[in-house]
Design an enzyme around this catalytic site. Sequence first.
Site, short mmCIF file in Angstrom:
data_model
loop_
_atom_site.label_atom_id
_atom_site.label_comp_id
_atom_site.label_asym_id
_atom_site.label_seq_id
_atom_site.Cartn_x
_atom_site.Cartn_y
_atom_site.Cartn_z
N HIS A 54 33.53 35.53 52.28
CA HIS A 54 34.52 34.79 53.07
C HIS A 54 35.39 35.77 53.85
CE1 HIS A 54 36.69 35.68 49.34
NE2 HIS A 54 37.84 35.30 49.89
N HIS A 56 38.65 36.52 54.12
CA HIS A 56 39.89 37.18 53.70
C HIS A 56 39.73 38.69 53.70
CE1 HIS A 56 41.37 33.32 51.47
NE2 HIS A 56 41.56 33.25 52.78
N ASP A 58 40.68 41.16 51.91
CA ASP A 58 40.30 41.91 50.71
C ASP A 58 38.83 41.74 50.37
OD1 ASP A 58 40.90 39.22 50.04
OD2 ASP A 58 41.37 39.74 47.96
N HIS A 59 38.10 40.96 51.19
CA HIS A 59 36.66 40.81 51.02
C HIS A 59 35.88 41.23 52.26
CE1 HIS A 59 36.83 38.54 47.17
NE2 HIS A 59 38.06 38.36 47.61
N HIS A 113 38.06 27.29 49.17
CA HIS A 113 38.96 28.45 49.24
C HIS A 113 39.13 28.84 50.71
CE1 HIS A 113 40.97 32.03 47.73
NE2 HIS A 113 40.18 32.80 48.47
N ASP A 132 35.49 34.27 45.81
CA ASP A 132 36.73 33.72 45.25
C ASP A 132 36.62 32.23 44.98
OD1 ASP A 132 37.82 36.22 45.40
OD2 ASP A 132 39.39 35.72 46.85
N HIS A 170 37.12 39.12 41.78
CA HIS A 170 38.35 39.74 41.26
C HIS A 170 38.29 39.89 39.74
CE1 HIS A 170 41.04 39.59 44.84
NE2 HIS A 170 40.30 38.54 45.18
#
Length: 258
Positions: A54, A56, A58-59, A113, A132, A170
Amino acid sequence: MAIIPVPQLSDNYAYLVIDDASKECAVVDCAEADKIIAAAKQHGVRLAAVLTTHWHGDHSGGNQDLASKVAGLKVYGARAEGGRIPALTNPVEDGDMVRIGALEGRVIGIPAHTNGHVAYYFPTLKSVFTGDTLFIGGCGRVFEGNAGTMVDSLAKLAALPDDTQVYCGHEYTEKNLRFALTLEPNNEPLKAKHAWSKKVLAEGKYTVPSTIADEKRTNPFLRTESPELRAAIRKIAPTAGDDPVAIFAKARELKDRF
């Protein structure tokens, strides 16, 4: 064939997915390119692709850097993310296939998400990369969908074979299971897994992977039919609806405040 976790940022996981025959590998969810390049070098493999779950940061925040340093890199990600995945070269949709050397993976659309969140399922590895959406003992926050969308997405993952290994985005496991125990304090597999997670983390090890079977036994967001969990929800919120989506929504709301 191997799956190598590569810690990213403070509590993220990226993963190298390696085809032994060709020594090609993909990275699932790159946040920090240099760590991925170093891990690939350490294991003697060639980076061929990025599998982004996805948009975001942090990904996907390392995609552009990685693409600038690895010639010919393919970057996969959902078309439904609306162009928000950096360096995207290969847009995918639910049901599409991705190939890393001889390894073949299937894209599973699991929105909620984010609108375009996907998982990557590799039958020969008996493994799914869930980003996530499905965590060990938990699920992601519902940012761009609704509770019903997330319930449907989790059901797609729960329908995979029980021995499928779950690699999530995570290291949230201990807190997730601690929350789960507030809803099912008498769930013996859950109590055992929570104790295990504390021991593993104290030893500096990873709690990934889990399995689909284990998640069905311990993850409250896959257990909306549990009498104990439902009774706990009704005690906290007597006016909450009784259908699985309403139970899920209340559990997610409680987790958001935990």
